[in-house]
Design a protein around this motif. Sequence first.
Motif, PDB file in Angstrom:
ATOM      1  N   VAL A   1       0.811  -1.224   0.000  1.00 61.41           N
ATOM      2  CA  VAL A   1       0.000   0.000   0.000  1.00 61.41           C
ATOM      3  C   VAL A   1       0.839   1.266   0.000  1.00 61.41           C
ATOM      4  O   VAL A   1       0.289   2.372  -0.071  1.00 61.41           O
ATOM      5  N   LYS A   2       2.151   1.121   0.050  1.00 55.98           N
ATOM      6  CA  LYS A   2       3.017   2.302   0.058  1.00 55.98           C
ATOM      7  C   LYS A   2       2.778   3.164  -1.176  1.00 55.98           C
ATOM      8  O   LYS A   2       2.695   2.654  -2.289  1.00 55.98           O
ATOM      9  N   GLY A   3       2.658   4.465  -0.939  1.00 56.95           N
ATOM     10  CA  GLY A   3       2.425   5.395  -2.029  1.00 56.95           C
ATOM     11  C   GLY A   3       0.958   5.533  -2.414  1.00 56.95           C
ATOM     12  O   GLY A   3       0.613   6.418  -3.202  1.00 56.95           O
ATOM     13  N   ARG A   4       0.093   4.663  -1.888  1.00 54.07           N
ATOM     14  CA  ARG A   4      -1.339   4.726  -2.217  1.00 54.07           C
ATOM     15  C   ARG A   4      -2.197   5.034  -0.997  1.00 54.07           C
ATOM     16  O   ARG A   4      -3.268   5.640  -1.120  1.00 54.07           O
ATOM     17  N   PHE A   5      -1.759   4.583   0.176  1.00 59.89           N
ATOM     18  CA  PHE A   5      -2.515   4.800   1.409  1.00 59.89           C
ATOM     19  C   PHE A   5      -1.778   5.798   2.286  1.00 59.89           C
ATOM     20  O   PHE A   5      -0.549   5.867   2.291  1.00 59.89           O
ATOM     21  N   LEU A   6      -2.546   6.539   3.036  1.00 66.85           N
ATOM     22  CA  LEU A   6      -1.980   7.514   3.956  1.00 66.85           C
ATOM     23  C   LEU A   6      -2.690   7.400   5.302  1.00 66.85           C
ATOM     24  O   LEU A   6      -3.909   7.562   5.368  1.00 66.85           O
ATOM     25  N   ILE A   7      -1.920   7.125   6.355  1.00 66.03           N
ATOM     26  CA  ILE A   7      -2.485   7.053   7.695  1.00 66.03           C
ATOM     27  C   ILE A   7      -2.222   8.377   8.393  1.00 66.03           C
ATOM     28  O   ILE A   7      -1.144   8.954   8.288  1.00 66.03           O
ATOM     29  N   SER A   8      -3.222   8.847   9.077  1.00 67.89           N
ATOM     30  CA  SER A   8      -3.072  10.089   9.825  1.00 67.89           C
ATOM     31  C   SER A   8      -3.881   9.975  11.105  1.00 67.89           C
ATOM     32  O   SER A   8      -4.901   9.286  11.144  1.00 67.89           O
ATOM     33  N   GLY A   9      -3.397  10.642  12.133  1.00 71.42           N
ATOM     34  CA  GLY A   9      -4.112  10.582  13.387  1.00 71.42           C
ATOM     35  C   GLY A   9      -3.227  10.938  14.543  1.00 71.42           C
ATOM     36  O   GLY A   9      -2.087  11.376  14.359  1.00 71.42           O
ATOM     37  N   SER A  10      -3.750  10.729  15.707  1.00 76.42           N
ATOM     38  CA  SER A  10      -3.034  11.114  16.908  1.00 76.42           C
ATOM     39  C   SER A  10      -3.412  10.195  18.056  1.00 76.42           C
ATOM     40  O   SER A  10      -4.598   9.988  18.313  1.00 76.42           O
ATOM     41  N   VAL A  11      -2.413   9.657  18.735  1.00 73.41           N
ATOM     42  CA  VAL A  11      -2.703   8.837  19.907  1.00 73.41           C
ATOM     43  C   VAL A  11      -3.276   9.708  21.016  1.00 73.41           C
ATOM     44  O   VAL A  11      -4.026   9.227  21.862  1.00 73.41           O
ATOM     45  N   THR A  12      -2.953  10.974  20.971  1.00 69.82           N
ATOM     46  CA  THR A  12      -3.491  11.882  21.983  1.00 69.82           C
ATOM     47  C   THR A  12      -4.988  12.087  21.773  1.00 69.82           C
ATOM     48  O   THR A  12      -5.773  12.079  22.719  1.00 69.82           O
ATOM     49  N   ASP A  13      -5.389  12.264  20.524  1.00 71.21           N
ATOM     50  CA  ASP A  13      -6.800  12.467  20.204  1.00 71.21           C
ATOM     51  C   ASP A  13      -7.568  11.160  20.066  1.00 71.21           C
ATOM     52  O   ASP A  13      -8.799  11.171  19.975  1.00 71.21           O
ATOM     53  N   SER A  14      -6.835  10.054  20.007  1.00 76.08           N
ATOM     54  CA  SER A  14      -7.447   8.725  19.874  1.00 76.08           C
ATOM     55  C   SER A  14      -8.254   8.580  18.594  1.00 76.08           C
ATOM     56  O   SER A  14      -9.307   7.934  18.588  1.00 76.08           O
ATOM     57  N   THR A  15      -7.773   9.168  17.533  1.00 76.18           N
ATOM     58  CA  THR A  15      -8.430   9.035  16.236  1.00 76.18           C
ATOM     59  C   THR A  15      -7.384   8.675  15.187  1.00 76.18           C
ATOM     60  O   THR A  15      -6.229   9.102  15.266  1.00 76.18           O
ATOM     61  N   VAL A  16      -7.810   7.897  14.221  1.00 74.09           N
ATOM     62  CA  VAL A  16      -6.907   7.541  13.127  1.00 74.09           C
ATOM     63  C   VAL A  16      -7.713   7.362  11.858  1.00 74.09           C
ATOM     64  O   VAL A  16      -8.762   6.717  11.864  1.00 74.09           O
ATOM     65  N   ASP A  17      -7.250   7.970  10.804  1.00 74.34           N
ATOM     66  CA  ASP A  17      -7.877   7.849   9.503  1.00 74.34           C
ATOM     67  C   ASP A  17      -6.955   7.091   8.560  1.00 74.34           C
ATOM     68  O   ASP A  17      -5.729   7.108   8.731  1.00 74.34           O
ATOM     69  N   LEU A  18      -7.550   6.472   7.566  1.00 76.11           N
ATOM     70  CA  LEU A  18      -6.785   5.824   6.515  1.00 76.11           C
ATOM     71  C   LEU A  18      -7.347   6.296   5.187  1.00 76.11           C
ATOM     72  O   LEU A  18      -8.469   5.945   4.829  1.00 76.11           O
ATOM     73  N   GLN A  19      -6.566   7.108   4.507  1.00 73.40           N
ATOM     74  CA  GLN A  19      -6.951   7.578   3.189  1.00 73.40           C
ATOM     75  C   GLN A  19      -6.390   6.591   2.173  1.00 73.40           C
ATOM     76  O   GLN A  19      -5.180   6.378   2.111  1.00 73.40           O
ATOM     77  N   MET A  20      -7.289   5.994   1.388  1.00 69.89           N
ATOM     78  CA  MET A  20      -6.888   4.972   0.421  1.00 69.89           C
ATOM     79  C   MET A  20      -7.120   5.498  -0.987  1.00 69.89           C
ATOM     80  O   MET A  20      -8.250   5.882  -1.318  1.00 69.89           O
ATOM     81  N   MET A  21      -6.066   5.530  -1.771  1.00 72.73           N
ATOM     82  CA  MET A  21      -6.143   6.064  -3.124  1.00 72.73           C
ATOM     83  C   MET A  21      -5.705   5.003  -4.134  1.00 72.73           C
ATOM     84  O   MET A  21      -5.024   4.044  -3.765  1.00 72.73           O
ATOM     85  N   ASN A  22      -6.084   5.226  -5.371  1.00 79.08           N
ATOM     86  CA  ASN A  22      -5.697   4.303  -6.451  1.00 79.08           C
ATOM     87  C   ASN A  22      -5.965   2.859  -6.030  1.00 79.08           C
ATOM     88  O   ASN A  22      -5.083   1.986  -6.118  1.00 79.08           O
ATOM     89  N   LEU A  23      -7.161   2.619  -5.556  1.00 84.35           N
ATOM     90  CA  LEU A  23      -7.503   1.303  -5.030  1.00 84.35           C
ATOM     91  C   LEU A  23      -7.495   0.239  -6.114  1.00 84.35           C
ATOM     92  O   LEU A  23      -7.827   0.504  -7.280  1.00 84.35           O
ATOM     93  N   GLU A  24      -7.104  -0.952  -5.685  1.00 81.82           N
ATOM     94  CA  GLU A  24      -6.998  -2.096  -6.577  1.00 81.82           C
ATOM     95  C   GLU A  24      -7.929  -3.193  -6.077  1.00 81.82           C
ATOM     96  O   GLU A  24      -8.254  -3.247  -4.885  1.00 81.82           O
ATOM     97  N   PRO A  25      -8.341  -4.106  -6.964  1.00 83.27           N
ATOM     98  CA  PRO A  25      -9.199  -5.207  -6.501  1.00 83.27           C
ATOM     99  C   PRO A  25      -8.572  -5.986  -5.348  1.00 83.27           C
ATOM    100  O   PRO A  25      -9.299  -6.490  -4.485  1.00 83.27           O
ATOM    101  N   GLU A  26      -7.248  -6.058  -5.332  1.00 82.96           N
ATOM    102  CA  GLU A  26      -6.557  -6.780  -4.260  1.00 82.96           C
ATOM    103  C   GLU A  26      -6.702  -6.099  -2.905  1.00 82.96           C
ATOM    104  O   GLU A  26      -6.356  -6.682  -1.872  1.00 82.96           O
ATOM    105  N   ASP A  27      -7.184  -4.878  -2.887  1.00 82.29           N
ATOM    106  CA  ASP A  27      -7.419  -4.185  -1.617  1.00 82.29           C
ATOM    107  C   ASP A  27      -8.754  -4.569  -0.990  1.00 82.29           C
ATOM    108  O   ASP A  27      -9.053  -4.145   0.138  1.00 82.29           O
ATOM    109  N   THR A  28      -9.545  -5.334  -1.707  1.00 87.20           N
ATOM    110  CA  THR A  28     -10.829  -5.771  -1.167  1.00 87.20           C
ATOM    111  C   THR A  28     -10.616  -6.613   0.074  1.00 87.20           C
ATOM    112  O   THR A  28      -9.881  -7.606   0.054  1.00 87.20           O
ATOM    113  N   ALA A  29     -11.252  -6.214   1.157  1.00 84.27           N
ATOM    114  CA  ALA A  29     -11.079  -6.899   2.437  1.00 84.27           C
ATOM    115  C   ALA A  29     -11.969  -6.244   3.476  1.00 84.27           C
ATOM    116  O   ALA A  29     -12.555  -5.182   3.232  1.00 84.27           O
ATOM    117  N   VAL A  30     -12.032  -6.900   4.618  1.00 83.90           N
ATOM    118  CA  VAL A  30     -12.601  -6.250   5.798  1.00 83.90           C
ATOM    119  C   VAL A  30     -11.451  -5.549   6.512  1.00 83.90           C
ATOM    120  O   VAL A  30     -10.423  -6.169   6.801  1.00 83.90           O
TER     121      VAL A  30
END
Length: 116
Positions: A63-92
């Motif tokens: 996922v390098k170069g396609r996904f971006l994780i952002s967040g803060s342990v202090t705020d207890s939130t984390v996002d995952l921005q997924m770009m240029n998705l591929e069929p192989e990314d299909t999952a739970v």
Amino acid sequence: QVQVMESGGGSVQPGGRLRLACGKSGTRFGLSALAWYRQAPGKQRELVASIIRRGSTYYADSVKGRFLISGSVTDSTVDLQMMNLEPEDTAVYYCKVTDLNRNDYWGQGIQVTVAA
């Protein structure tokens, strides 16, 4: 009682993008790490990306170069921005938070489907 809540996900065509969000409530302790995992049908759960207390991040090679994780342990939130998705990314996709006592808490999982 600790709760980890995920949102986002859904279905998208190859090349599309999705954003996952995760937050937690209830833990008495601070957090040391936030992470996203995924599990495709018939495969083991795998680490996709993580962010630790110092701000360092990790990405799986797939996922390098396609996904971006952002967040803060202090705020207890984390996002995952997924770009240029591929069929192989299909999952739970699962959010995991780890507290300073090394306890792991998981979300219920959210489906991401990439198909034409």
